[in-house]
Design a protein around this motif. Structure first.
Motif, PDB file in Angstrom:
ATOM      1  N   SER A   1       0.769  -1.070   0.003  1.00  0.00           N
ATOM      2  CA  SER A   1       0.003   0.003   0.081  1.00  0.00           C
ATOM      3  C   SER A   1       0.784   1.355  -0.036  1.00  0.00           C
ATOM      4  O   SER A   1       0.587   2.172  -0.643  1.00  0.00           O
ATOM      5  CB  SER A   1      -0.775  -0.087   1.186  1.00  0.00           C
ATOM      6  OG  SER A   1      -1.805  -1.078   1.182  1.00  0.00           O
TER       7      SER A   1
ATOM      8  N   GLN B   1      -7.058   1.006  -0.586  1.00  0.00           N
ATOM      9  CA  GLN B   1      -7.550  -0.084   0.060  1.00  0.00           C
ATOM     10  C   GLN B   1      -8.886  -0.091   1.042  1.00  0.00           C
ATOM     11  O   GLN B   1      -9.794  -0.549   1.132  1.00  0.00           O
ATOM     12  CB  GLN B   1      -6.295  -0.583   1.312  1.00  0.00           C
ATOM     13  CG  GLN B   1      -6.640  -1.858   1.804  1.00  0.00           C
ATOM     14  CD  GLN B   1      -5.359  -2.481   2.480  1.00  0.00           C
ATOM     15  OE1 GLN B   1      -4.208  -1.914   2.231  1.00  0.00           O
ATOM     16  NE2 GLN B   1      -5.570  -3.476   3.229  1.00  0.00           N
TER      17      GLN B   1
ATOM     18  N   ASP C   1      -5.916  -1.355  -4.855  1.00  0.00           N
ATOM     19  CA  ASP C   1      -5.354  -1.820  -3.590  1.00  0.00           C
ATOM     20  C   ASP C   1      -6.394  -2.706  -3.102  1.00  0.00           C
ATOM     21  O   ASP C   1      -7.533  -2.389  -2.435  1.00  0.00           O
ATOM     22  CB  ASP C   1      -5.016  -0.792  -2.675  1.00  0.00           C
ATOM     23  CG  ASP C   1      -4.100  -1.318  -1.739  1.00  0.00           C
ATOM     24  OD1 ASP C   1      -3.755  -2.600  -1.494  1.00  0.00           O
ATOM     25  OD2 ASP C   1      -3.452  -0.368  -1.009  1.00  0.00           O
ATOM     26  N   GLU C   2      -6.167  -4.088  -3.179  1.00  0.00           N
ATOM     27  CA  GLU C   2      -6.988  -5.249  -2.842  1.00  0.00           C
ATOM     28  C   GLU C   2      -8.398  -5.025  -3.266  1.00  0.00           C
ATOM     29  O   GLU C   2      -9.494  -4.842  -2.372  1.00  0.00           O
ATOM     30  CB  GLU C   2      -7.065  -5.132  -1.175  1.00  0.00           C
ATOM     31  CG  GLU C   2      -5.586  -5.695  -0.722  1.00  0.00           C
ATOM     32  CD  GLU C   2      -5.544  -6.102   0.604  1.00  0.00           C
ATOM     33  OE1 GLU C   2      -6.438  -6.441   1.137  1.00  0.00           O
ATOM     34  OE2 GLU C   2      -4.250  -6.098   1.147  1.00  0.00           O
TER      35      GLU C   2
HETATM   36 MG    MG Z   1      -1.886  -2.823   2.247  1.00  0.00          MG
END
Ligand code: MG
Ligand code: ADP
Length: 257
Positions: free
Chosen positions: A65, A107, A180-181
């Motif tokens: 991240s 995220q 991010d994810e």
């Molecule tokens: Mg992360």
């Protein structure tokens, strides 16, 4: 006398130096971020080719991240440079980086729960000179939320909220999308909808950097995989190479076993 190790003479971006068939769109050079005594990102040279889907994996706390936030400008590096499309981004503000063609879905969720789906999409669109009505219609279709346009974003399912947030990033017409994810906490069905969305945008030439733990998802979408560990690039290769690498299994897959 070689000057290549002298940072003061490194003036030309690495992206401009090569003339081969593939073009590097993103390149970090010796990128480093320290938080006090902790080096979260450690002298990382990370490159992404035009139009590729790169997956970034690694154990919790590896610096994934942080690396994305350095690329978008949310964080400033302690050291190193970031080049995008031949341009040095290192000193640019986040909004200036967006204007060069980088969009991001962070995220943690960032949708406005009390606004409708449509109103959420209008927010990033305001900063562009794109035609709101046509971009809105196209984006709603891409993220498969056309029939939910008037719905309050907070009433969407988790998967729909994630797609909405990808849609918000899409309205900015990026050439590189950082995710991010994007499928964390999603059902199998929701995950494959996001995979399909990424694949179809990729088919239109968009490049991606995707941070994700879901290895089945990574297998489905990735061209190349980069493994980050303790802030450094640990391995890079095809998903087959990465999954069969003993050292990767030890540091990364072992964690989830
Ligand atoms: Mg992360
Ligand atoms: P990942 O996304 O790979 O799980 P992160 O990039 O979130 O890892 O974090 C990398 C390391 O940096 C971790 O040890 C984390 O605790 C630390 N870290 C991240 N952000 C901050 C911050 N704002 N302040 C202090 N430490 C941070």
């Amino acid at each position: 006398m070689s000057s290549s190790s002298d940072p003061t003479v490194r003036q030309t971006p690495p992206v401009a130096a090569t003339g081969d068939a593939t073009d590097t769109i993103l390149a970090t050079q010796q990128l480093t971020k320290k938080f006090g005594g902790l080096t979260a990102v450690d002298t990382v040279d990370f490159t992404v080719e035009e139009g590729e889907i790169r997956c970034l994996i690694g154990p919790n706390g590896a610096g994934k991240s942080t690396l994305l936030e350095l690329i978008t400008g949310q964080l400033r590096p302690t050291n190193g440079e970031i080049y995008f499309d031949g341009q040095d981004l290192t000193d640019l503000e986040p909004h200036e980086r967006i204007d060069t063609g980088i969009s991001v879905k962070f995220q943690s969720p960032h949708v406005y729960e009390n606004l409708s789906v449509e109103q959420n999409l209008q927010i990033p669109l305001q900063r562009t000179d794109r035609d709101v009505d046509s971009v809105m219609a196209t984006t709603l279709e891409q993220i498969a939320l056309t029939d939910k346009a008037k719905m309050r974003a907070g009433d969407l399912s988790h998967g729909q909220q994630q797609r909405l947030e990808i849609g918000m990033a899409l309205t900015l017409d990026p050439t590189l999308m950082l995710l991010d994810e994007p499928v964390a906490g999603m059902s199998v069905e929701e995950t494959s909808e996001v995979a399909e969305l990424i694949e179809s945008l990729h088919a239109d030439g968009m490049a991606f950097v995707v941070v994700e733990h879901d290895m089945e998802f990574v297998r489905e979408i990735s061209d190349q995989v980069t493994v980050l560990n303790q802030g450094q690039i640990f391995r890079q290769g095809s998903i087959e190479e990465i999954e069969s690498d003993e050292d990767v299994r030890r540091i990364y897959l072992g964690e989830n076993a």
